[in-house]
Design an enzyme around this catalytic site. Sequence first.
Site, short mmCIF file in Angstrom:
data_model
loop_
_atom_site.label_atom_id
_atom_site.label_comp_id
_atom_site.label_asym_id
_atom_site.label_seq_id
_atom_site.Cartn_x
_atom_site.Cartn_y
_atom_site.Cartn_z
N ASP A 33 -13.00 -10.14 5.41
CA ASP A 33 -13.70 -10.93 4.39
C ASP A 33 -14.76 -10.09 3.68
OD1 ASP A 33 -14.37 -13.14 2.92
OD2 ASP A 33 -15.57 -14.10 4.47
N HIS A 50 -10.64 -5.17 -3.51
CA HIS A 50 -9.40 -5.29 -2.73
C HIS A 50 -8.79 -3.92 -2.46
CE1 HIS A 50 -9.78 -9.55 -2.95
NE2 HIS A 50 -9.44 -9.66 -4.22
N LEU A 144 2.18 -0.08 18.45
CA LEU A 144 1.40 -1.22 17.94
C LEU A 144 2.30 -2.24 17.22
CD1 LEU A 144 -1.51 -2.35 17.10
CD2 LEU A 144 -1.16 -1.06 14.97
C1 FPP Z 1 -11.30 -11.29 1.49
O1 FPP Z 1 -12.19 -10.91 0.51
C2 FPP Z 1 -10.03 -10.63 1.36
C3 FPP Z 1 -8.87 -11.22 1.00
C4 FPP Z 1 -8.67 -12.63 0.64
C5 FPP Z 1 -7.64 -10.47 0.89
C6 FPP Z 1 -7.48 -9.38 1.89
C7 FPP Z 1 -6.55 -8.44 1.30
C8 FPP Z 1 -6.62 -7.11 1.37
C9 FPP Z 1 -7.58 -6.35 2.14
C10 FPP Z 1 -5.66 -6.32 0.60
C11 FPP Z 1 -4.20 -6.52 0.89
C12 FPP Z 1 -3.84 -6.63 2.30
C13 FPP Z 1 -3.08 -5.80 3.03
C14 FPP Z 1 -2.76 -6.14 4.42
C15 FPP Z 1 -2.56 -4.54 2.51
P1 FPP Z 1 -12.63 -12.00 -0.55
O2 FPP Z 1 -11.83 -11.75 -1.78
O3 FPP Z 1 -12.49 -13.36 0.03
O4 FPP Z 1 -14.12 -11.60 -0.74
P2 FPP Z 1 -15.35 -12.57 -1.10
O5 FPP Z 1 -15.38 -13.67 -0.07
O6 FPP Z 1 -16.53 -11.66 -1.01
O7 FPP Z 1 -15.09 -13.07 -2.49
#
Ligand code: FPP
Length: 276
Positions: A33, A50, A144
């Site tokens: 997050d 991201h 893994l």
């Molecule tokens: C949370 O940050 C993150 C996500 C909803 C997406 C997670 C995705 C990635 C790390 C990239 C793709 C994944 C893989 C496995 C390659 P947020 O956008 O909710 O951040 P915020 O709460 O600060 O807005």
Amino acid sequence: MNWIEETSSDDKAVIDEIKSQGKLPKHIAVIMDGNGRWANEQGFTRTKGHLEGIESVRDIVKASVQIDLKHLTLYAFSIENWKRPASEVSILMKLLETYLKKEFKEINENNIRLNAIGRLNSLPTSVNKLLHKITNHTKNNSGLTLTLALSYSGRWDIVRAVQMLSLDVRRGKLSPEDISDELFSKYLQTSNMPDPDLLIRTSGEMRLSNFMLWEMAYSEIYITEKYWPSFRRDDFFQAILNFQRRERRFGMTSAQISKEKNSSSYFQRVVNAINI
Ligand code: FPP
């Protein structure tokens, strides 16, 4: 590239420390997050957040291989995330596809078995196909197990399990009295993995966000203020060391745990928990 051979001497020291504690979690689940907030604080676009988040994914997967972890589950996209602006959803799907295409070779070379849970048929066809291809190609790997939770939510999986169980009762394969914790777990998409020992959540939020609700009944929770893009291997190792210092009582008292430490039932529980 073999990641174990690539381990730096600094990492070796902390990995040795982790291994010497003898209580390595079998399964670590992560709520990644804070990509957006990280980007906002740096004056970048959410996409950059991201992208940097993917670098953390790479680093944590690599570190997991290096410590010989058996299961790592990453909450990459929840069913609720479909409510985000269409442009962001589309970018996330494209990033996921690029990650899978780019990492496929190294994932396989490092003996990783890729697994995916969630309502996968709601993902774009190209992503769904790629996931099937990689999970199938890596299914016999024995290192893994990297599980991506995609279009996933804990309640969705529980409801799905109840529906399938009810069908088996209706068909006469089961009677309601047969239903136990253990049997119910077999109907979940996570049936082929142990429950998470440790849940790591970044960005300081203190909630489960509909992630593996059934499976986390006894998981230890570790919350760090760091945003996911800044969470790297050193933070991951610290979370594991913190977990190893905890006493897991599974509903018993501390005195019972100490007394049982020398007894065969405690030994059996540890054997079950760490799968030796
Ligand atoms: C949370 O940050 C993150 C996500 C909803 C997406 C997670 C995705 C990635 C790390 C990239 C793709 C994944 C893989 C496995 C390659 P947020 O956008 O909710 O951040 P915020 O709460 O600060 O807005």
